[in-house]
Write an enzyme that holds these catalytic residues in place. Sequence first.
Site, PDB file in Angstrom:
ATOM      1  CG  ASP A 141      22.451  13.247 -22.550  1.00 52.39           C
ATOM      2  OD1 ASP A 141      21.878  14.353 -22.561  1.00 52.39           O
ATOM      3  OD2 ASP A 141      22.111  12.317 -21.792  1.00 52.39           O
ATOM      4  CD  GLU A 142      23.992  14.181 -18.381  1.00 50.35           C
ATOM      5  OE1 GLU A 142      24.024  15.371 -18.001  1.00 50.35           O
ATOM      6  OE2 GLU A 142      23.136  13.363 -17.993  1.00 50.35           O
ATOM      7  CB  ALA A 143      26.744  19.140 -23.990  1.00 50.88           C
ATOM      8  CD  GLN A 144      25.206  18.872 -17.970  1.00 55.88           C
ATOM      9  OE1 GLN A 144      24.718  18.840 -19.098  1.00 55.88           O
ATOM     10  NE2 GLN A 144      24.963  17.946 -17.050  1.00 55.88           N
ATOM     11  N   GLY A 199      13.629  16.180 -20.078  1.00 57.89           N
ATOM     12  CA  GLY A 199      13.571  15.268 -21.207  1.00 57.89           C
ATOM     13  C   GLY A 199      14.764  15.296 -22.134  1.00 57.89           C
ATOM     14  CE  LYS A 200      19.405  18.135 -19.437  1.00 57.32           C
ATOM     15  NZ  LYS A 200      18.342  17.938 -18.421  1.00 57.32           N
ATOM     16  CB  SER A 201      18.753  11.620 -21.310  1.00 55.71           C
ATOM     17  OG  SER A 201      19.766  12.274 -20.592  1.00 55.71           O
ATOM     18  N   GLY A 228      17.990  22.751 -20.525  1.00 57.65           N
ATOM     19  CA  GLY A 228      16.880  22.793 -19.583  1.00 57.65           C
ATOM     20  C   GLY A 228      17.345  22.349 -18.218  1.00 57.65           C
ATOM     21  CB  THR A 229      15.625  22.097 -14.981  1.00 60.90           C
ATOM     22  OG1 THR A 229      14.348  21.572 -15.392  1.00 60.90           O
ATOM     23  CG2 THR A 229      15.546  23.615 -14.898  1.00 60.90           C
TER      24      THR A 229
END
Length: 207
Positions: free
Chosen positions: A79-82, A12-14, A7-8
């Site tokens: 997390d922050e897998a980008q 709510g990813k983290s 997502g952007t």
Amino acid sequence: MLRFAFGTMGSGKSTVALQIHHNLASCGQKGLLLTQLDRDAAHVSSRLGVSAPAVEVGADLDLYRLVVDHPGLDYLVCDEAQFYSEAQCDQLSRLVDDFGIDVYAFGLITDFRGLLFEGTKRLLEVADERVPMQVEARCWCGSRATHNARLVAGNVVYEGEVVVVGDTTPTDPGLFGDLVSYQLLCRRHWRTGETGKDLGARPPGGS
């Protein structure tokens, strides 16, 4: 299973990554929480104020070897897998296939240029499940935010290094010699460079 949720900023990813790690650990499963370039360093941190210690994923870290060196793992939460390399994403898929562990990866979909991150692209290619985040962040105009815009001295830019850390209320000179910050925009306002008035911008990592 390798699940990639994307997502952007502000979707709510983290927060979800922390919740999954907490839930799995609470029911007796053994796992690791991983991050890269989080605002809180060696932690996964949510904008809601929740954080937990995490393994920092550097460019040279072999994720396959990491799991081999920690026998008995049931899962990884990434997390922050980008920011992961293509090789690291392939290592995650091998872990699922070879050891049967579950991998929950979270990341931004595109960078400030509107292009897929290297890690995002590879995870979309190899993941068993691809899940868009359900929380829709909004542009200043109220439309659904689709782009993570980079601002230098208040102006949207479309060229530069992919990774430049900014802040919500930037006060220090950035790598360009000006203030670097980030703001969520809809496609229209990302394209036109309109950022609205008196709006703070967000850091590039975490959610």
